[in-house]
Design a protein around this motif. Structure first.
Motif, PDB file in Angstrom:
ATOM      1  N   ARG A 105       0.828  -1.203   0.000  1.00  0.00           N
ATOM      2  CA  ARG A 105       0.000   0.000   0.000  1.00  0.00           C
ATOM      3  C   ARG A 105       0.865   1.256   0.000  1.00  0.00           C
ATOM      4  N   THR A 106       0.312   2.318  -0.555  1.00  0.00           N
ATOM      5  CA  THR A 106       1.027   3.590  -0.591  1.00  0.00           C
ATOM      6  C   THR A 106       1.018   4.244   0.785  1.00  0.00           C
ATOM      7  N   LYS A 107       1.788   5.340   0.866  1.00  0.00           N
ATOM      8  CA  LYS A 107       1.889   6.040   2.148  1.00  0.00           C
ATOM      9  C   LYS A 107       0.540   6.637   2.558  1.00  0.00           C
ATOM     10  N   GLU A 108      -0.196   7.116   1.570  1.00  0.00           N
ATOM     11  CA  GLU A 108      -1.506   7.705   1.856  1.00  0.00           C
ATOM     12  C   GLU A 108      -2.513   6.640   2.302  1.00  0.00           C
ATOM     13  N   GLU A 109      -2.427   5.464   1.682  1.00  0.00           N
ATOM     14  CA  GLU A 109      -3.346   4.384   2.047  1.00  0.00           C
ATOM     15  C   GLU A 109      -3.067   3.837   3.445  1.00  0.00           C
ATOM     16  N   ARG A 110      -1.793   3.887   3.837  1.00  0.00           N
ATOM     17  CA  ARG A 110      -1.425   3.358   5.148  1.00  0.00           C
ATOM     18  C   ARG A 110      -1.767   4.306   6.297  1.00  0.00           C
ATOM     19  N   LYS A 111      -2.098   5.551   5.957  1.00  0.00           N
ATOM     20  CA  LYS A 111      -2.419   6.521   7.009  1.00  0.00           C
ATOM     21  C   LYS A 111      -3.740   6.157   7.698  1.00  0.00           C
ATOM     22  N   ASN A 112      -3.783   6.486   8.950  1.00  0.00           N
ATOM     23  CA  ASN A 112      -5.011   6.265   9.715  1.00  0.00           C
ATOM     24  C   ASN A 112      -6.064   7.301   9.318  1.00  0.00           C
ATOM     25  N   LEU A 114      -8.189   8.845  11.170  1.00  0.00           N
ATOM     26  CA  LEU A 114      -8.219   9.974  12.114  1.00  0.00           C
ATOM     27  C   LEU A 114      -7.124  10.993  11.803  1.00  0.00           C
ATOM     28  N   VAL A 115      -5.964  10.470  11.407  1.00  0.00           N
ATOM     29  CA  VAL A 115      -4.848  11.365  11.045  1.00  0.00           C
ATOM     30  C   VAL A 115      -5.192  12.157   9.790  1.00  0.00           C
ATOM     31  N   LYS A 116      -5.841  11.487   8.832  1.00  0.00           N
ATOM     32  CA  LYS A 116      -6.248  12.168   7.595  1.00  0.00           C
ATOM     33  C   LYS A 116      -7.241  13.293   7.888  1.00  0.00           C
ATOM     34  N   LEU A 117      -8.215  12.996   8.728  1.00  0.00           N
ATOM     35  CA  LEU A 117      -9.220  14.013   9.087  1.00  0.00           C
ATOM     36  C   LEU A 117      -8.583  15.196   9.808  1.00  0.00           C
ATOM     37  N   LYS A 118      -7.606  14.894  10.658  1.00  0.00           N
ATOM     38  CA  LYS A 118      -6.925  15.960  11.397  1.00  0.00           C
ATOM     39  C   LYS A 118      -6.132  16.865  10.454  1.00  0.00           C
ATOM     40  N   GLU A 119      -5.469  16.264   9.469  1.00  0.00           N
ATOM     41  CA  GLU A 119      -4.692  17.049   8.494  1.00  0.00           C
ATOM     42  C   GLU A 119      -5.601  17.946   7.663  1.00  0.00           C
ATOM     43  N   ILE A 120      -6.751  17.408   7.245  1.00  0.00           N
ATOM     44  CA  ILE A 120      -7.715  18.215   6.463  1.00  0.00           C
ATOM     45  C   ILE A 120      -8.232  19.382   7.306  1.00  0.00           C
ATOM     46  N   HIS A 121      -8.525  19.092   8.571  1.00  0.00           N
ATOM     47  CA  HIS A 121      -9.030  20.138   9.482  1.00  0.00           C
ATOM     48  C   HIS A 121      -7.980  21.237   9.689  1.00  0.00           C
ATOM     49  N   ASN A 122      -6.726  20.845   9.869  1.00  0.00           N
ATOM     50  CA  ASN A 122      -5.641  21.824  10.061  1.00  0.00           C
ATOM     51  C   ASN A 122      -5.418  22.659   8.803  1.00  0.00           C
ATOM     52  N   ARG A 123      -5.515  22.003   7.629  1.00  0.00           N
ATOM     53  CA  ARG A 123      -5.313  22.727   6.374  1.00  0.00           C
ATOM     54  C   ARG A 123      -6.408  23.772   6.161  1.00  0.00           C
ATOM     55  N   GLU A 124      -7.642  23.417   6.538  1.00  0.00           N
ATOM     56  CA  GLU A 124      -8.752  24.375   6.403  1.00  0.00           C
ATOM     57  C   GLU A 124      -8.588  25.566   7.347  1.00  0.00           C
ATOM     58  N   ASN A 125      -8.026  25.300   8.526  1.00  0.00           N
ATOM     59  CA  ASN A 125      -7.809  26.380   9.499  1.00  0.00           C
ATOM     60  C   ASN A 125      -6.516  27.163   9.254  1.00  0.00           C
ATOM     61  N   GLY A 126      -5.735  26.749   8.257  1.00  0.00           N
ATOM     62  CA  GLY A 126      -4.492  27.470   7.930  1.00  0.00           C
ATOM     63  C   GLY A 126      -3.282  27.000   8.697  1.00  0.00           C
ATOM     64  N   ILE A 127      -3.379  25.840   9.325  1.00  0.00           N
ATOM     65  CA  ILE A 127      -2.232  25.277  10.065  1.00  0.00           C
ATOM     66  C   ILE A 127      -1.512  24.301   9.126  1.00  0.00           C
ATOM     67  N   ILE A 128      -0.341  24.723   8.657  1.00  0.00           N
ATOM     68  CA  ILE A 128       0.443  23.910   7.709  1.00  0.00           C
ATOM     69  C   ILE A 128       1.823  23.663   8.309  1.00  0.00           C
ATOM     70  N   LYS A 129       2.354  22.495   8.047  1.00  0.00           N
ATOM     71  CA  LYS A 129       3.680  22.151   8.569  1.00  0.00           C
ATOM     72  C   LYS A 129       4.760  22.992   7.890  1.00  0.00           C
ATOM     73  N   ARG A 130       5.868  23.173   8.624  1.00  0.00           N
ATOM     74  CA  ARG A 130       6.940  24.029   8.116  1.00  0.00           C
ATOM     75  C   ARG A 130       7.608  23.424   6.864  1.00  0.00           C
ATOM     76  N   LYS A 131       7.741  22.105   6.829  1.00  0.00           N
ATOM     77  CA  LYS A 131       8.429  21.484   5.686  1.00  0.00           C
ATOM     78  C   LYS A 131       7.663  21.712   4.377  1.00  0.00           C
ATOM     79  N   TYR A 132       6.314  21.740   4.454  1.00  0.00           N
ATOM     80  CA  TYR A 132       5.522  22.009   3.249  1.00  0.00           C
ATOM     81  C   TYR A 132       5.665  23.465   2.815  1.00  0.00           C
ATOM     82  N   ILE A 133       5.751  24.366   3.797  1.00  0.00           N
ATOM     83  CA  ILE A 133       5.919  25.797   3.473  1.00  0.00           C
ATOM     84  C   ILE A 133       7.280  26.031   2.811  1.00  0.00           C
ATOM     85  N   GLU A 134       8.328  25.407   3.383  1.00  0.00           N
ATOM     86  CA  GLU A 134       9.679  25.559   2.814  1.00  0.00           C
ATOM     87  C   GLU A 134       9.771  24.938   1.417  1.00  0.00           C
TER      88      GLU A 134
END
Length: 453
Positions: A105-112, A114-134
């Motif tokens: 399975r791919t990395k995205e398929e192996r994700k939980n 709950l983790v996916k939902l949390k990432e979507i929620h953070n992205r909507e609120n403008g909370i993005i990780k530093r590595k993606y910004i860089e």
């Protein structure tokens, strides 16, 4: 008594434990026929009687006049699987016998989830990780750098060769060295490429296609043809001379000897130094080896007297004075022979000039020679020639000589582009042969004989 019919109808009990016996005693003709029909249908399709009319015919009601744009076509292409993965896809319509296969399975398929939902929620609120910004910032910087170096298509408003088009001050500086400019530009992020000088240099001054000898023409003059034959004959004579020299130095040095004479010579040679059967009478007057005798009388250490030493010293001083007088006389005589000295100097200069010219010519000739690029030495190919009887007045009846590919290959070797090499013949592999246990003659006889029992 058992009837013949009952014997034929009775099933024969055989072992089907191994693959050999299974293949031998199982009839799979019906399976093979079925699979062959399936393959035939895959190639040509099923029979027309089994296909319905809806699948055979299609009624076009609305004409397909929709034209896709370039971007839409690109999107459709992107959705399609890559062509490089076509080798991994099945080429038949026969379904896979294993319905569920293991797949990483791919990395995205192996994700939980709950983790996916949390990432979507953070992205909507403008909370993005530093590595993606860089990563986005670096991507944007790289695109800007590309656009900065490359002008737009169709923009001819600037001159490439003017200094105004140079963006940085270090590029316009006349006093800065090239090394300094390169160092500074590398720090800014502009790649400075340097071309290797050996690429542009010619390996040899010889031309790529040399003009052939005029005697090689299909209609040469008599003089040119005779000259070519003379060159070939001289080369052949040199080979014969070297061959004769080798035979003279190897085989010719030794004479043939019979076996009897060889045995006698061997006995004489081996018995050299041994005492003879007759014996030797040593004279009594002869001196023994233990005694030491000298030819010259013993040397005495006689020291010189004071008078002898004084005379020797005076003689040395006189010799020194004589040499000094001789040198002074030579200086006086050299004044009168200035003309002769100048002529000698001119001769020496002319001689040196000739030597310089000779050395220069030798260096120029050396440049044209083939260099040693490998263990094999380059050898000039044999000259292609026709005898007087073989020459015809036209190209149609001319017999071909040589090979064009070999000629080009030799030319590359001569011009130091390729290293000279030898023709390597492939060696035959020594294959070890052995018979399988079930394929021996005895096993075959036993199995066949056993089936008729």
């Amino acid at each position: 008594m058992v009837s013949v019919n009952s014997r034929i109808g009775k099933k024969k009990k055989v072992s089907k434990k191994l693959k050999i016996s299974w293949r031998k005693h199982v009839n799979i003709n019906d399976v093979e026929e079925f699979l062959e029909d399936k393959r035939f249908e895959e190639r040509l399709g099923p029979s027309l009687s089994t296909i319905s009319d809806d699948k055979l015919f299609k009624v076009d009601i609305v004409p397909s006049t929709e034209l896709l744009s370039a971007k839409e076509r690109q999107k459709l292409k992107a959705n399609k699987p890559l062509k490089c993965f076509s080798a991994l896809q099945p080429h038949t319509q026969v379904p896979d016998p294993i319905a569920k296969r293991n797949r990483v399975r791919t990395k995205e398929e192996r994700k939980n989830q709950l983790v996916k939902l949390k990432e979507i929620h953070n992205r909507e609120n403008g909370i993005i990780k530093r590595k993606y910004i860089e990563a986005n910032a670096n991507r944007q910087l790289n695109e800007n750098r590309k656009n900065m170096n490359q002008p737009k298509r169709g923009d001819f408003s600037f001159d490439l060769w003017e200094d105004d088009c140079k963006q940085f001050a270090i590029e316009k500086d006349e006093w800065a060295r090239t090394d300094t400019k390169k160092h500074n530009l590398r720090g800014v992020g502009i790649p400075v490429k340097k071309r290797i000088a050996s690429i542009s240099e010619k390996k040899s001054p010889l031309p790529a296609i040399e003009s052939p000898h005029p005697g090689m023409s299909y209609n040469p003059s008599l003089k040119d043809h005779q000259n070519l034959l003379q060159i070939v004959a001289e080369k052949e004579l040199e080979w014969i001379k070297t061959d004769n020299h080798l035979t003279r130095c190897t085989k010719g040095m030794f004479s043939k000897v019979s076996s009897d004479k060889k045995d006698k010579d061997w006995i004489i040679e081996m018995s050299e130094g041994l005492p003879s059967t007759a014996g030797t009478n040593v004279s009594e007057n002869e001196a023994s080896d233990d005694e030491y005798t000298t030819v010259n009388p013993p040397v005495e250490n006689k020291k010189k007297s004071l008078k002898q030493k004084r005379n020797q010293k005076e003689q040395k001083q006189l010799e020194k004075q004589r040499r000094a007088l001789k040198l002074e006389k030579k200086k006086i005589t050299d004044i009168h022979r200035l003309k002769a000295i100048s002529e000698e100097l001119l001769k020496i200069e002319n001689k040196q000039k000739l030597l310089r010219e000779k050395r220069k010519k030798k260096e120029e000739l050396k440049k044209k020679e083939t260099k040693i690029l490998g263990p094999v030495k380059y050898e000039d190919p044999d000259l292609e020639f026709h005898m007087a009887k073989e020459i015809s007045g036209n190209l149609r009846n001319l017999k071909t000589q040589g090979n064009l590919l070999i000629d080009r290959f030799k030319s590359l070797q001569k011009r130091n582009v390729l290293a000279p090499s030898k023709k390597h013949l492939p060696k035959k592999a020594k294959v070890k042969k052995f018979t399988k246990p079930g394929h021996k003659d005895e096993d075959w006889k036993n199995t066949v004989a056993g089936s008729f029992k």
